[in-house]
Design an enzyme around this catalytic site. Structure first.
Site, PDB file in Angstrom:
ATOM      1  CD  GLU A  63      -1.247   0.211   3.012  1.00 14.19           C
ATOM      2  OE1 GLU A  63      -1.659  -0.138   1.890  1.00 14.19           O
ATOM      3  OE2 GLU A  63      -0.561  -0.520   3.637  1.00 14.19           O
ATOM      4  CB  CYS A  91       5.581   0.076   9.640  1.00 12.70           C
ATOM      5  SG  CYS A  91       6.162  -0.357   7.956  1.00 12.70           S
ATOM      6  CB  CYS A 105       6.907   0.684  -4.857  1.00 13.38           C
ATOM      7  SG  CYS A 105       8.619   0.361  -4.794  1.00 13.38           S
ATOM      8  CB  CYS A 123       8.955  -6.979  -5.187  1.00 11.95           C
ATOM      9  SG  CYS A 123      10.525  -5.991  -4.946  1.00 11.95           S
ATOM     10  CB  CYS A 165       5.663  -6.227  -2.720  1.00 16.17           C
ATOM     11  SG  CYS A 165       5.339  -4.551  -2.026  1.00 16.17           S
ATOM     12  CB  CYS A 172       3.892  -2.557   2.668  1.00 19.32           C
ATOM     13  SG  CYS A 172       4.682  -3.582   1.684  1.00 19.32           S
TER      14      CYS A 172
HETATM   15  N1  SAH Z   1      10.924  -1.025  -0.334  1.00 17.02           N
HETATM   16  C1  SAH Z   1      11.478  -1.617   0.778  1.00 17.02           C
HETATM   17  C2  SAH Z   1      10.799  -1.244   1.860  1.00 17.02           C
HETATM   18  C3  SAH Z   1       9.270  -1.719   1.800  1.00 17.02           C
HETATM   19  S1  SAH Z   1       8.640  -3.260   2.029  1.00 17.02           S
HETATM   20  C4  SAH Z   1      12.048  -2.775   0.660  1.00 17.02           C
HETATM   21  O1  SAH Z   1      11.579  -3.603  -0.382  1.00 17.02           O
HETATM   22  O2  SAH Z   1      12.914  -3.247   1.195  1.00 17.02           O
HETATM   23  C5  SAH Z   1       9.276  -3.826   3.558  1.00 17.02           C
HETATM   24  C6  SAH Z   1       9.370  -5.234   3.460  1.00 17.02           C
HETATM   25  O3  SAH Z   1       8.439  -6.114   3.437  1.00 17.02           O
HETATM   26  C7  SAH Z   1      10.412  -5.888   2.372  1.00 17.02           C
HETATM   27  O4  SAH Z   1      11.271  -6.762   2.913  1.00 17.02           O
HETATM   28  C8  SAH Z   1       9.599  -6.485   1.355  1.00 17.02           C
HETATM   29  O5  SAH Z   1      10.043  -7.539   0.707  1.00 17.02           O
HETATM   30  C9  SAH Z   1       8.555  -7.066   2.292  1.00 17.02           C
HETATM   31  N2  SAH Z   1       7.339  -7.565   1.827  1.00 17.02           N
HETATM   32  C10 SAH Z   1       6.566  -7.249   0.685  1.00 17.02           C
HETATM   33  N3  SAH Z   1       5.525  -7.818   0.645  1.00 17.02           N
HETATM   34  C11 SAH Z   1       5.578  -8.708   1.150  1.00 17.02           C
HETATM   35  C12 SAH Z   1       4.675  -9.963   1.519  1.00 17.02           C
HETATM   36  N4  SAH Z   1       3.576 -10.127   0.718  1.00 17.02           N
HETATM   37  N5  SAH Z   1       5.076 -10.916   2.513  1.00 17.02           N
HETATM   38  C13 SAH Z   1       6.231 -10.674   3.017  1.00 17.02           C
HETATM   39  N6  SAH Z   1       7.072  -9.814   3.043  1.00 17.02           N
HETATM   40  C14 SAH Z   1       6.855  -8.749   2.191  1.00 17.02           C
HETATM   41 FE1  SF4 Z   2       8.708  -1.819  -3.765  1.00 18.05          FE
HETATM   42 FE2  SF4 Z   2       7.324  -3.590  -2.314  1.00 18.05          FE
HETATM   43 FE3  SF4 Z   2       9.670  -4.232  -3.768  1.00 18.05          FE
HETATM   44 FE4  SF4 Z   2       9.597  -2.744  -1.524  1.00 18.05          FE
HETATM   45  S1  SF4 Z   2       8.948  -4.847  -1.644  1.00 18.05           S
HETATM   46  S2  SF4 Z   2      10.873  -2.404  -3.501  1.00 18.05           S
HETATM   47  S3  SF4 Z   2       7.817  -1.787  -1.487  1.00 18.05           S
HETATM   48  S4  SF4 Z   2       7.626  -3.490  -4.740  1.00 18.05           S
END
Ligand code: SAH
Ligand code: SF4
Length: 366
Positions: A111, A126, A133, A137, A140, A356
């Site tokens: 995406e 973006c 990944c 997290c 996410c 994302c």
């Molecule tokens: N992997 C990298 C970059 C991609 S995620 C990282 O984690 O920084 C980009 C941002 O979106 C990160 O700060 C992540 O924590 C946040 N993010 C992911 N899922 C989310 C959600 N459901 N609501 C709010 N922020 C989210």
């Molecule tokens: Fe991976 Fe999502 Fe965590 Fe970023 S926020 S490191 S994309 S699992």
């Protein structure tokens, strides 16, 4: 408000974006294009012409390169294609956010999002750096996909070119905040940044790389001496909470990560961004706000609070809750005592699953 528009790429411009199996030229720099064209024995200026058509005019095929002789265009068509990615799906939000789902040569999906902010002149793209990944997290959607594979430099850069081609708009800022952990694919990400600067023409100051805290990657990025912005997804000031929601904390603990970030800010002279996701009852307590304020007080940084963008489990239940607007403001006030600039992230494209991984998951379910 107008209703969100849902478009299928197949019905729009997919034909012009559909790529076959020939080697793609998009995402390559001038030297690499020269290298690819070598077997054709062309004069040196032809590579420059082609590079310019790709990066300045966003063309999708050789027939659009009108200053090339027809015989040469035919010859090129037999050996190469321009785009690497296929547009599989496009969603356009009522706020203008465009969310792209691209399929790769091996059928994997990634995406990218094009965001416009009324208070900023430039459009931001973006980009994804991996399919899925490994960090996992818990809030996410990409984390739930698991790790599939790294993207190549060409696949990363072609996201920007495909967005510009489809939208006809010029991208001014790049954020590596799509699917994947950029610093677990640091070689290809750095190569893509160099191509974005050198070929796409977007300066390092308009590029942000976001990481969940991969210490060796941060150290490697520092050595590149690129004046970009590094964003750390901190999400909790206390190790107990962070270990739960960002599991990689066990490998790269906060007591080592924060000094690595400070080193980065000092050696680069660049203000870093601290990202902090607000999950009701998990990361939004007054104590955590104070902990965050204490932590960022002596980091050269800005703080960006991100209200949780809902993702759902298989029963349609949201995994976390977003704090109320009042609770977000209260949290912000406490963090501001650090003297740092604190912002609450503007929501973009929530009506089209712009967090994302969300579109990807939905598409795969179908
Ligand atoms: N992997 C990298 C970059 C991609 S995620 C990282 O984690 O920084 C980009 C941002 O979106 C990160 O700060 C992540 O924590 C946040 N993010 C992911 N899922 C989310 C959600 N459901 N609501 C709010 N922020 C989210
Ligand atoms: Fe991976 Fe999502 Fe965590 Fe970023 S926020 S490191 S994309 S699992």
């Amino acid at each position: 408000m107008t209703k969100p528009e849902l478009k299928s790429a197949q019905k729009t411009k997919a034909g012009s974006l559909r790529a076959g199996s020939l080697p793609a030229l998009s995402g390559l720099d001038l030297k690499e294009i020269q290298e690819k064209l070598k077997p054709l024995n062309l004069p040196a200026f032809r590579a420059r012409q082609i590079h310019s058509w790709i990066y300045h005019k966003y063309v999708s095929g050789f027939d659009e390169m009108t200053d090339l002789p027809a015989s040469l265009r035919d010859q090129l068509k037999e050996s190469f294609q321009i785009p690497l990615l296929n547009l599989a799906h496009l969603q356009v939000s009522s706020d203008g956010t465009r969310k792209y789902l691209f399929s790769l040569a091996d059928g994997q999906l990634v995406e990218s999002v094009l965001m416009s902010f009324h208070d900023r002149k430039n459009l931001s793209a973006c980009l994804s750096s991996q399919v899925g990944c490994a960090v996992g997290c818990t809030f996410c959607a990409t984390g739930y996909l698991g790790f599939k594979r790294n993207l190549t430099k060409q696949e990363i850069v072609d996201q920007v070119m495909s967005i510009q081609r489809e939208s006809g708009l010029r991208v001014g800022n790049i954020v590596y905040m799509g699917q994947g952990e950029p610093l677990l694919n640091v070689d290809e990400v750095v190569a893509s940044i160099r191509a974005v600067i050198g070929s796409v023409g977007i300066g390092a100051r308009h590029i942000t790389v976001s990481t969940s805290g991969i210490i060796p990657g941060i150290e490697r990025l520092a050595k590149e001496h690129l004046p970009l912005t590094l964003a750390l997804s901190l999400h909790a000031p206390d190790p107990q909470t962070r270990e739960k929601i960002v599991p990689i904390t066990r490998k790269y603990p906060l007591e080592e990560l924060i000094p690595a970030l400070k080193d980065y800010a000092e050696t680069s002279g660049r203000r870093v961004t601290i990202e902090y996701v607000l999950l009701a009852g998990v990361t939004d307590s007054a104590q955590q706000a104070k902990g965050l304020a204490d932590m960022v007080r002596d980091i050269h940084c800005n703080v960006n609070l991100i209200p949780f963008n809902p993702i759902y489990d298989e029963n349609g239940k949201s995994l976390y809750k977003r704090p109320t607007r009042a609770a977000q403001e209260q949290f912000k006030k406490i963090v501001e005592r650090s003297g740092r600039t604190v912002t609450i992230r503007l929501e973009r494209g929530t009506d089209i699953d712009a967090a994302c991984g969300q579109l990807h998951n939905k598409f795969q379910e179908k």
